[in-house]
Design a protein around this motif. Structure first.
Motif, PDB file in Angstrom:
ATOM      1  N   LYS A  20       0.837  -1.198   0.000  1.00  0.00           N
ATOM      2  CA  LYS A  20       0.000   0.000   0.000  1.00  0.00           C
ATOM      3  C   LYS A  20       0.875   1.254   0.000  1.00  0.00           C
ATOM      4  CE  LYS A  20      -2.878  -2.123   3.213  1.00  0.00           C
ATOM      5  NZ  LYS A  20      -3.756  -2.041   4.351  1.00  0.00           N
ATOM      6  N   LEU A  21       0.643   2.104  -0.982  1.00  0.00           N
ATOM      7  CA  LEU A  21       1.404   3.344  -1.125  1.00  0.00           C
ATOM      8  C   LEU A  21       0.465   4.542  -1.089  1.00  0.00           C
ATOM      9  CD1 LEU A  21       3.645   2.433  -4.203  1.00  0.00           C
ATOM     10  CD2 LEU A  21       4.259   2.259  -1.791  1.00  0.00           C
ATOM     11  N   LEU A  22       0.835   5.543  -0.308  1.00  0.00           N
ATOM     12  CA  LEU A  22       0.156   6.834  -0.360  1.00  0.00           C
ATOM     13  C   LEU A  22       1.157   7.798  -0.974  1.00  0.00           C
ATOM     14  CD1 LEU A  22      -2.083   8.834   0.215  1.00  0.00           C
ATOM     15  CD2 LEU A  22      -1.232   9.045   2.555  1.00  0.00           C
ATOM     16  N   ILE A  23       0.880   8.247  -2.181  1.00  0.00           N
ATOM     17  CA  ILE A  23       1.800   9.114  -2.910  1.00  0.00           C
ATOM     18  C   ILE A  23       1.266  10.535  -2.847  1.00  0.00           C
ATOM     19  CG2 ILE A  23       2.840   9.566  -5.165  1.00  0.00           C
ATOM     20  CD1 ILE A  23       2.569   6.522  -5.684  1.00  0.00           C
ATOM     21  N   LYS A  24       2.106  11.441  -2.369  1.00  0.00           N
ATOM     22  CA  LYS A  24       1.684  12.833  -2.185  1.00  0.00           C
ATOM     23  C   LYS A  24       2.619  13.777  -2.910  1.00  0.00           C
ATOM     24  CE  LYS A  24      -0.178  12.627   2.496  1.00  0.00           C
ATOM     25  NZ  LYS A  24       0.015  13.166   3.843  1.00  0.00           N
ATOM     26  N   THR A  25       2.089  14.935  -3.277  1.00  0.00           N
ATOM     27  CA  THR A  25       2.964  16.012  -3.724  1.00  0.00           C
ATOM     28  C   THR A  25       3.299  16.839  -2.494  1.00  0.00           C
ATOM     29  OG1 THR A  25       1.009  17.294  -4.340  1.00  0.00           O
ATOM     30  CG2 THR A  25       2.133  16.101  -6.103  1.00  0.00           C
ATOM     31  N   GLY A  30       2.717  25.103  -3.449  1.00  0.00           N
ATOM     32  CA  GLY A  30       1.955  25.689  -4.536  1.00  0.00           C
ATOM     33  C   GLY A  30       1.883  24.814  -5.771  1.00  0.00           C
ATOM     34  N   ASN A  31       1.870  23.491  -5.564  1.00  0.00           N
ATOM     35  CA  ASN A  31       1.804  22.593  -6.710  1.00  0.00           C
ATOM     36  C   ASN A  31       0.546  22.864  -7.516  1.00  0.00           C
ATOM     37  OD1 ASN A  31       3.210  20.704  -4.389  1.00  0.00           O
ATOM     38  ND2 ASN A  31       4.193  20.657  -6.376  1.00  0.00           N
ATOM     39  N   CYS A  32       0.715  22.916  -8.792  1.00  0.00           N
ATOM     40  CA  CYS A  32      -0.387  23.267  -9.685  1.00  0.00           C
ATOM     41  C   CYS A  32      -0.974  22.008 -10.312  1.00  0.00           C
ATOM     42  CB  CYS A  32       0.121  24.224 -10.748  1.00  0.00           C
ATOM     43  SG  CYS A  32       1.333  23.466 -11.839  1.00  0.00           S
ATOM     44  N   PRO A  33      -2.084  22.144 -11.019  1.00  0.00           N
ATOM     45  CA  PRO A  33      -2.668  20.970 -11.681  1.00  0.00           C
ATOM     46  C   PRO A  33      -1.696  20.276 -12.631  1.00  0.00           C
ATOM     47  CG  PRO A  33      -4.205  22.801 -11.724  1.00  0.00           C
ATOM     48  CD  PRO A  33      -2.902  23.335 -11.188  1.00  0.00           C
ATOM     49  N   GLY A  34      -0.788  21.027 -13.221  1.00  0.00           N
ATOM     50  CA  GLY A  34       0.191  20.415 -14.130  1.00  0.00           C
ATOM     51  C   GLY A  34       1.065  19.394 -13.434  1.00  0.00           C
TER      52      GLY A  34
END
Length: 199
Positions: A20-25, A30-34
């Motif tokens: 199980k992985l929880l991947i986050k930015t 200020g991460n954008c949709p891109g």
């Protein structure tokens, strides 16, 4: 995501046995949709390269990008045995290397998992539901009906000015296509978006 869909997804055998992985930015950057959109390349590549080995949940500033993605399941609050990975892309910060942002995300995720992870797709992957395909788009609302249009984001953020393209060049693009197709200019108010004519 629909909770029932998540639970149905969980009933598959590999979901019970997968890592199980929880991947986050990164938060507060200020991460954008891109950024979230390009992250889909790493998620898709992980599941194509290592089918049924991993179960992934994703948390970004734009989680809607991952709705309908068959490789993403929403973990319950307090889910046990979840490895959290805060994504970074250090390869794109080396000026002598010419890596696509998607490759950089794959490289970083592979390094964090101790596996080789090369891109298995050449572009971001967004899954659209049958219901969404029947929606009337915002462009059609603005134009008053079904007409061909392009969405143009001709601005830049101050954190990556290398992405800036001269406004005169954007205007030249608009001038060449505005009689064939409608153009809708978009952009965040806090970023730099020179107003173009003919949009």
């Amino acid at each position: 995501l629909d909770c029932k869909k998540c639970f149905d997804f969980r009933d598959r055998e590999y979901v019970k046995n997968g890592v199980k992985l929880l991947i986050k930015t990164p938060p507060n950057e200020g991460n954008c949709p891109g950024d979230a959109t390009v992250l889909t390349m790493a998620i898709e590549s992980l599941h194509k390269s290592y089918p049924k080995r991993y179960v992934t949940d994703v948390k970004t500033a734009c989680d809607a990008i991952f709705e309908n993605n068959p490789n993403v399941v929403r973990f319950r609050e307090g889910e046990e045995n979840v490895k959290t990975i805060i994504m970074h892309s250090p390869l794109i910060h080396k000026s002598h290397l010419h890596y696509h942002f998607g490759f950089a995300f794959c490289h970083y995720l592979g390094k964090e998992l101790g596996i080789e992870l090369l891109p298995q797709v050449s572009h971001p992957i967004i899954y659209i539901s049958p219901e969404e395909k029947n929606w009337i788009g915002r462009g059609e609302e603005l134009l008053g009906g079904h007409k061909p249009y392009a969405v143009l984001c001709a601005g830049w953020k101050n954190d990556y000015v290398i992405k800036k393209w001269c406004g005169e060049y954007w205007q030249e693009v608009v001038n060449q296509i505005k009689d064939k197709i409608a153009i809708i200019q978009v952009g965040a108010a806090q970023h730099n978006h020179p107003k173009l004519s003919g949009v």
